[in-house]
Write a protein that holds these residues in place. Structure first.
Motif, mmCIF file in Angstrom:
data_model
loop_
_atom_site.group_PDB
_atom_site.id
_atom_site.type_symbol
_atom_site.label_atom_id
_atom_site.label_comp_id
_atom_site.label_asym_id
_atom_site.label_seq_id
_atom_site.Cartn_x
_atom_site.Cartn_y
_atom_site.Cartn_z
ATOM 1 N N SER A 79 0.813 -1.215 0.000
ATOM 2 C CA SER A 79 0.000 0.000 0.000
ATOM 3 C C SER A 79 0.845 1.262 0.000
ATOM 4 C CB SER A 79 -0.940 0.003 1.214
ATOM 5 O OG SER A 79 -0.226 -0.161 2.420
ATOM 6 N N ASP B 82 -4.036 5.420 1.543
ATOM 7 C CA ASP B 82 -4.062 3.960 1.429
ATOM 8 C C ASP B 82 -5.063 3.302 2.368
ATOM 9 O OD1 ASP B 82 -2.744 4.517 3.792
ATOM 10 O OD2 ASP B 82 -1.155 3.042 3.501
ATOM 11 N N LYS C 61 -4.666 2.884 5.438
ATOM 12 C CA LYS C 61 -3.936 2.250 6.545
ATOM 13 C C LYS C 61 -3.037 3.283 7.225
ATOM 14 C CE LYS C 61 -3.989 -2.210 4.171
ATOM 15 N NZ LYS C 61 -3.169 -3.283 3.538
ATOM 16 N N PHE C 62 -1.865 3.490 6.646
ATOM 17 C CA PHE C 62 -0.979 4.521 7.190
ATOM 18 C C PHE C 62 -1.636 5.891 7.097
ATOM 19 C CE2 PHE C 62 2.299 7.780 6.623
ATOM 20 C CZ PHE C 62 3.073 7.576 7.747
ATOM 21 N N ARG D 14 -5.257 7.199 6.478
ATOM 22 C CA ARG D 14 -6.646 6.763 6.349
ATOM 23 C C ARG D 14 -7.517 7.764 5.603
ATOM 24 N NH1 ARG D 14 -9.279 5.414 11.712
ATOM 25 N NH2 ARG D 14 -8.098 7.196 12.501
#
Length: 511
Positions: free
Chosen positions: A155, A290, A292-293, A295
């Motif tokens: 990602s 992504d 994740k890191f 949001r």
């Protein structure tokens, strides 16, 4: 005495800061061992170079989040310049983390997230470390820093993770250099400004920084992981790797990685930062949303800490004029039309009306292109970033740097080109770093004028003030951004002086 430090891959840092004068070499004791530094030339500052903060991103750590450096190093020679991470571009490429308790300023270099490094002499922190600690951070660039192919389970954002790990390193280690971990400014220019905005928008930001300063790149919105798939698949094709074969990517040689990047489609014309370029990715490489890191989009979240947003008056001349060389003066409307369609698609005609070559630029196509890119890629985004922060109740400060330096500051910029470039991209860097002599760095013979030296001291101090208090100088010196009144900014003017709250700030958005 003061201290200046580097961090580089192994990933490293460099430091500069004020520490007690001593006949012995300056030392700093860290968890991994003792770093022995050396003096900066011509100023009472010590430097600590090439301090490891993360493991080497090789093998299974290639295309993976960084891992903290955990090996003892005993006595570390902190006087050798740090090598750069693998480079994927030449314009700002490097051929070879730079810390009384003091406020700390952590620097992220530019280079389109394709190139750059902490040993570039233009980023020497020695002269800026007279009132603070300067920490410079090496981070992965190009595909090594930002590859995000869903078929590989990647990602991206590895370069951003490197930067975040460096900020955590500062929190844990800066007291050993006399620094205050509660007074940290993250600042960057160009891609470094965009990266700074990315980190400043995360929930974790207040834990690792007091404030942020973004020079020519802050406020930009970022593409999503879906929007970069087509562009990054072209890299996989050039590398002859399947988009599901991660071992193939990890086994590729450095030269193969660089060749694959070099073989990706070239810009048909000069590009602005719009969703229509690079197959929708907006930039060749860089941070992405992504989930994740990162949001949420940085522009949706806004800076979580007090922030400076700014640009230079002629930001894009450094790209437009060299791209066309002598032909820049003879470009015609056909070239301009192609440029507008490439960047703005169905909105090209509207942009053409607003930035009319005949009506606004005296028939000079290169001047119109420069204005379009400067406004759409830098000034408007700075305005958006400041407005978003202010709307959330976070103090924001805006500036336009309009001074044309009397000395060339990069070796790649000829002295006789300055008059054509004006206050171009990177022109404010020597002022923020308080570097006023031996220009271009490191060994030039040009010295800035006395009024410029005053300007440099003022800008460098304003950035230090942000680290210390979250304000660049107080309401009487630099008012906070005010969208309603079109005030609350700084214009660093052509005479080397400063004017406050000028209407020039309307170039940051609505016109």
């Amino acid at each position: 005495m003061h201290l200046y430090a580097h961090l580089s891959a192994t990933l490293l840092l460099s430091l500069s800061t004020a520490i007690s004068a001593s006949e012995c070499a300056p030392k700093a004791r860290l968890q991994n061992g003792t770093v022995v530094g050396g003096p900066c030339k011509g100023v009472n500052v010590s430097s600590f170079l090439s301090i490891p903060y993360a493991k080497a991103p090789i093998g299974d750590l290639r295309f993976a989040p960084p891992q903290p450096y955990d090996k003892p190093f005993g006595i570390l020679n902190g006087t050798a310049p740090a090598p750069a991470c693998i480079q994927f571009d030449e314009t700002f490429g490097e051929k070879g983390l730079n810390q009384r308790t003091l406020p700390v300023k952590v620097w992220l270099y530019g280079g389109s997230n394709m190139a750059g490094g902490i040993s570039n002499p233009t980023y020497d922190g020695c002269h800026a470390a007279v009132d603070s600690i300067i920490v410079s951070v090496n981070y992965r660039v190009g595909p090594l820093g930002f590859l995000a192919l869903k078929g590989l389970g990647l990602s991206g954002n590895f370069g951003s993770m490197d930067q975040m790990l460096a900020l955590r390193w500062v929190q844990n280690n800066i007291p050993a250099f006399g620094g205050d971990p509660a007074k940290v400014l993250l600042f960057g220019q160009s891609a470094g400004a965009m990266d700074t905005y990315t980190l400043a928008s995360r929930e974790e930001a207040p834990q690792v920084m007091r404030a942020a300063a973004m020079q020519s790149g802050g406020g930009r919105d970022l593409p999503t992981i879906d929007q970069v798939q087509k562009w990054q698949t072209r890299f996989a094709e050039g590398l002859n790797c399947s988009t599901t074969d991660l071992p193939c990517f990890r086994a590729a040689s450095t030269s193969a990685l660089q060749a694959a990047v070099a073989g990706m489609p070239k810009d048909p014309v000069i590009n602005s930062y719009t969703p229509l370029v690079y197959d929708g990715a907006r930039a060749r490489w860089g941070p992405i949303v992504d989930g994740k890191f990162l949001r949420h989009s940085p522009l949706a979240t806004g800076s979580q800490v007090p922030a400076i947003f700014g640009s230079t008056a002629n930001d894009s001349s450094l790209f437009v004029i060299p791209a066309f060389g002598r032909e820049a003066l003879t470009l015609n409307q056909t070239v301009y039309d192609a440029f507008l369609v490439s960047n703005f698609g169905p909105l090209a005609s509207r942009v053409n009306e607003t930035f009319s070559v005949a009506e606004r630029f005296g028939g000079k196509v290169y001047a119109a292109m420069e204005a379009v890119i400067t406004d759409t890629s830098y000034k408007c985004w700075a305005y958006q970033g400041a407005r978003r922060a202010a709307a959330r109740g976070v103090p924001a400060y805006a500036y336009v740097f309009g001074h044309v330096p009397s000395c060339a500051w990069y070796a790649l910029i000829p002295q006789d080109a300055i008059a054509y470039l004006g206050a171009t991209h990177t022109a404010e860097i020597p002022f923020v770093f308080n570097a006023t002599s031996n220009l271009p760095a490191p060994g030039g013979n040009c010295t800035l004028r006395p009024a410029e030296m005053e300007l440099a001291r003022g800008m460098s101090r304003a950035w230090t003030n942000m680290a210390e208090s979250g304000e660049p100088g107080g309401a009487g010196v630099w008012p906070a951004f005010d969208d309603e009144a079109w005030m609350g900014g700084q214009y660093w003017g052509e005479d080397g002086g400063r004017q406050i709250g000028l209407q020039q700030l309307r170039v940051l958005g609505r016109d």
